[in-house]
Design a protein around this motif. Structure first.
Motif, short mmCIF file in Angstrom:
data_model
loop_
_atom_site.label_atom_id
_atom_site.label_comp_id
_atom_site.label_asym_id
_atom_site.label_seq_id
_atom_site.Cartn_x
_atom_site.Cartn_y
_atom_site.Cartn_z
N TYR A 1 -18.36 47.69 13.45
CA TYR A 1 -17.13 47.21 12.89
C TYR A 1 -16.15 48.33 12.64
O TYR A 1 -16.52 49.31 12.04
CB TYR A 1 -17.33 46.43 11.59
CG TYR A 1 -16.03 45.79 11.22
CD1 TYR A 1 -15.65 44.60 11.82
CD2 TYR A 1 -15.15 46.43 10.36
CE1 TYR A 1 -14.41 44.05 11.55
CE2 TYR A 1 -13.91 45.88 10.10
CZ TYR A 1 -13.54 44.70 10.69
OH TYR A 1 -12.32 44.16 10.45
N PRO A 2 -14.88 48.21 13.02
CA PRO A 2 -14.40 47.17 13.91
C PRO A 2 -15.03 47.32 15.29
O PRO A 2 -15.43 48.43 15.64
CB PRO A 2 -12.89 47.43 13.95
CG PRO A 2 -12.73 48.87 13.61
CD PRO A 2 -13.84 49.21 12.69
N PRO A 3 -15.10 46.22 16.04
CA PRO A 3 -15.72 46.32 17.37
C PRO A 3 -14.96 47.34 18.22
O PRO A 3 -13.74 47.39 18.16
CB PRO A 3 -15.56 44.92 17.95
CG PRO A 3 -15.19 44.03 16.82
CD PRO A 3 -14.54 44.88 15.78
N LYS A 4 -15.73 48.12 18.94
CA LYS A 4 -15.10 49.19 19.73
C LYS A 4 -15.52 49.12 21.18
O LYS A 4 -16.54 48.54 21.52
CB LYS A 4 -15.49 50.55 19.14
CG LYS A 4 -14.90 50.77 17.75
CD LYS A 4 -15.23 52.12 17.20
CE LYS A 4 -14.68 52.23 15.78
NZ LYS A 4 -14.96 53.53 15.18
N VAL A 5 -14.71 49.74 22.00
CA VAL A 5 -15.00 49.84 23.42
C VAL A 5 -15.12 51.32 23.76
O VAL A 5 -14.18 52.08 23.53
CB VAL A 5 -13.84 49.21 24.25
CG1 VAL A 5 -14.04 49.48 25.73
CG2 VAL A 5 -13.75 47.72 23.98
N ALA A 6 -16.28 51.71 24.24
CA ALA A 6 -16.47 53.12 24.62
C ALA A 6 -15.54 53.45 25.78
O ALA A 6 -15.46 52.70 26.75
CB ALA A 6 -17.92 53.37 25.01
N GLY B 1 -17.16 56.03 18.37
CA GLY B 1 -17.62 54.90 19.19
C GLY B 1 -16.67 54.51 20.30
O GLY B 1 -17.10 54.13 21.37
N GLY B 2 -15.38 54.61 20.07
CA GLY B 2 -14.44 54.24 21.12
C GLY B 2 -13.16 53.66 20.56
O GLY B 2 -12.88 53.77 19.37
N LEU B 3 -12.40 53.04 21.46
CA LEU B 3 -11.12 52.44 21.05
C LEU B 3 -11.36 51.07 20.44
O LEU B 3 -12.37 50.42 20.74
CB LEU B 3 -10.21 52.31 22.28
CG LEU B 3 -9.72 53.62 22.91
CD1 LEU B 3 -8.94 53.34 24.18
CD2 LEU B 3 -8.87 54.41 21.92
N PRO B 4 -10.45 50.59 19.59
CA PRO B 4 -10.64 49.27 18.98
C PRO B 4 -10.57 48.17 20.04
O PRO B 4 -9.61 48.09 20.80
CB PRO B 4 -9.48 49.17 17.99
CG PRO B 4 -8.46 50.16 18.46
CD PRO B 4 -9.22 51.26 19.13
N LYS B 5 -11.60 47.37 20.07
CA LYS B 5 -11.73 46.33 21.08
C LYS B 5 -10.67 45.24 20.89
O LYS B 5 -10.46 44.77 19.77
CB LYS B 5 -13.12 45.72 20.98
CG LYS B 5 -13.46 44.75 22.09
CD LYS B 5 -14.85 44.17 21.85
CE LYS B 5 -15.01 42.96 22.72
NZ LYS B 5 -16.03 43.05 23.69
N GLY C 1 -9.05 50.58 10.06
CA GLY C 1 -10.37 50.01 9.76
C GLY C 1 -11.54 50.87 10.20
O GLY C 1 -12.68 50.45 10.14
N SER C 2 -11.26 52.08 10.65
CA SER C 2 -12.37 52.90 11.13
C SER C 2 -12.17 54.35 10.73
O SER C 2 -11.04 54.81 10.55
CB SER C 2 -12.45 52.83 12.66
OG SER C 2 -13.32 53.83 13.15
#
Lengths: 106, 488
Positions: free
Chosen positions: B16-21, B33-37, B222-223
């Motif tokens: 959380y928040p969901p991320k995209v590597a 983890g990556g960018l916000p999905k 959020g991250s």
């Protein structure tokens, strides 16, 4: 606003103007542009004017091909040079001038 | 009961928040983890900062993972992009053919007449069509500021940015927009920084004539994120960022490693400390390269691996000069035990040098590393740059348990043991000085161990010779002690 009457070149007077109006169907600007163009073409001109209406949502590749990134966009593809007019086409005289049209009554 | 979403990310904060590597080396570490999905992220930066490559790599890495993406380019031509990508080792065309990647190059209308209001409906329709065709999940819009130039007023630009942002959000696209930093675009850019969920700044600064690109995350809604500025390099594989966490202290292998010179081993109670850093100083011709080569060859004979980084001379010149003192480096190279990297310090900035070396260390996995010489590192731009380079290389070697032999060329004018030229002598574990002089017709050489942590080493000068089978240290101590013989 005073707009000078464009001097039509001899070969353009009898030619047909080929226009494409790119619209985003249902969008207020597009609805306005279509209405303004239809009003404008209600007058008689010294040449034939053909209009093709294209919904960019349906034919996005056609739009990309013609560099149409904004709507509404009116393109005159023939005769050359090409003319691109963006917006609701609310300034009738500007549009007529840009399309190199001459009113028959004048 | 619904199972939690599959989480491929190794990051503890992912979820959380969901991320995209992004798949971009180091960036996912920085972004935890990556960018916000399904959200819009923004990269801002000046010319040459690497925005286009970063955005393209995001799409490319996604496509490689089977996640279709669209790259919209307002500045660079599609064919140029493919060429640039090719130069980085990315082959876009197969991905394009498989429907995993599409480059859209909307030509900006050159001349147009304006009459009444208009909006980016055409572009959104084009994007809409392609998103549907590819089932795209990622979109990068490169140089979005160019599109905004179609609109005269600030209010219009802002409105269109909102429209674009809203459309991306509605489409649940994980989007990356790039914008140029510049006073003219500043106002609308600022607005987009509020809208975007994640904002990064890239810049390309020149220090000591060497350009270094840096990336900084400004916000991440959020991250958490790593908030420092991170150096980044455009390598043959794409963008690579080096979070400092990479250089954490790692395992250290204990024990001694033979120096390759029996007498020196006895002076050091068995040899160098394994996984430590040994600094060997001396003027030109004092025998630094020889002492390092002898160590390297002995290690290779024990089937250990040595990486020799030569900033002074070419591979050929190194192997032939060592051959003349009976040290056959070439066979060790041929056997794959020894790897020599000869490079000019000024050929790249610190970040690039480090990147290539870290890569070489990761791939070749050497037990020992030789840097010949650290004084040449000043030519990477400045003394600070050299210091930065050496400390980070040392830290990396400590984390991998690699023994480091740093050779330092001192000038004849400088006192023999004032070796802290680049200021790292306090960081090394052992310090050996090689001296030479020419009384009468003799070439006299001697060696002094100034320090060697954790060992009772010799404190005396030891005469040595360079013979046709390497260094030979005399059995007897030299008469004078270090204190008495210190420079004039």
């Amino acid at each position: 606003m005073s707009v000078e009457n464009p001097m039509p070149t001899s070969n353009e007077t009898t030619e047909t103007r080929q226009l494409i109006l790119f619209l985003a169907e249902g969008e207020p600007n597009s609805i306005a542009a279509r209405r303004n163009l239809e009003n404008l073409l209600a007058s008689a001109y010294d040449c034939q004017v053909q209009v093709q209406y294209v919904d960019v949502l349906e034919e996005y590749e056609f739009a990309l091909e013609h560099r149409v990134l904004v709507t509404p966009t009116l393109l005159m593809i023939d005769p050359l040079p090409r003319v691109m007019i963006v917006g609701t086409l609310k300034d009738t005289e500007t549009v007529i001038t840009a399309l190199r049209l001459r009113r028959s009554e004048d | 009961m619904a199972s939690p979403p599959a989480d491929q990310s190794p990051h503890p904060h992912a979820g959380y928040p969901p991320k995209v590597a992004t798949g971009i080396a180091g960036l996912d570490d920085i972004l935890l983890g990556g960018l916000p999905k399904g959200r819009t992220s923004l990269v801002r930066g000046g010319p040459g900062a690497g925005k286009t490559i970063l955005a393209l790599e995001f799409i490319y890495r996604g496509a490689l993972e089977g996640e279709p993406g669209i790259f919209v380019t307002f500045e660079e031509r599609a064919d140029i992009l493919r060429q640039n990508a090719w130069a980085l080792g990315w082959d876009l065309e197969p991905l394009e053919q498989q429907g995993l990647l599409t480059i859209i190059q909307p030509d900006m209308p050159v001349r147009f007449v304006e009459s009444g209001s208009f909006d980016i409906g055409g572009l959104l329709a084009i994007l809409d069509g392609h998103v549907e065709k590819l089932a795209a999940k990622r979109i990068a819009v490169d140089a979005a500021d160019v599109l905004l130039r179609l609109f005269r007023s600030y209010a219009q630009r802002e409105e269109q940015l909102f429209a674009l942002h809203y459309w991306l959000w509605e489409q649940s696209q994980t989007a990356l927009l790039t914008l140029k930093s510049g006073h003219e675009e500043q106002a609308s850019n600022d607005r987009l920084e509020y809208l975007a969920d994640c904002v990064m700044h890239l810049d390309n600064r020149v220090a000591g004539q060497i350009a270094t690109r840096r990336l900084r995350v400004i916000k991440y809604r959020g991250s958490g994120f790593l908030s420092n500025e991170f150096p980044c390099v455009i390598t043959t594989g794409g963008i690579a960022l080096m979070p400092i966490t990479r250089s954490q202290l790692g395992r250290r292998i204990k024990g001694k490693v033979p120096t390759g010179i029996a007498k020196l081993d006895s002076l050091l109670e068995g040899g160098y400390l394994r996984s430590s850093c040994v600094l060997v100083g001396g003027s030109t011709g004092a025998g630094k390269t020889t002492i390092a080569s002898q160590f390297a060859l002995a290690a290779c004979k024990r089937s250990e691996r040595v990486l020799y980084v030569d900033f002074e001379e070419s591979v050929d010149s190194l192997t032939s000069s060592m051959k003349s003192v009976g040290l056959d480096l070439q066979s060790a190279v041929d056997a794959g035990q020894l790897k020599v990297i000869a490079t000019m310090p000024e050929s790249a900035g610190v970040e690039e040098h480090l990147w290539y070396l870290f890569q070489a260390i990761d791939q070749f996995a050497p037990d020992h590393l030789v840097v010949d010489s650290i004084s040449a590192c000043n030519r990477m731009g400045s003394e600070e740059a050299a210091f930065d380079f050496l400390v980070r290389l040392l830290t990396h070697c400590r984390s991998t348990g690699t023994t480091c032999i740093y050779l330092n060329q001192t000038t004849p004018e400088s006192a023999s043991n004032s070796i802290s030229g680049v200021g790292i002598s306090s960081l090394v574990d052992a310090l050996i000085v090689l001296e030479q002089d020419w009384p009468a017709d003799e070439h006299r050489r001697r060696l002094l161990i100034i320090k060697s942590r954790g060992c009772r080493h010799s404190h005396a000068y030891h005469q040595f010779q360079i013979t046709d089978h390497g260094i030979e240290i005399a059995e007897t101590e030299s008469r004078g002690s270090a204190q008495q013989e210190a420079g004039p």
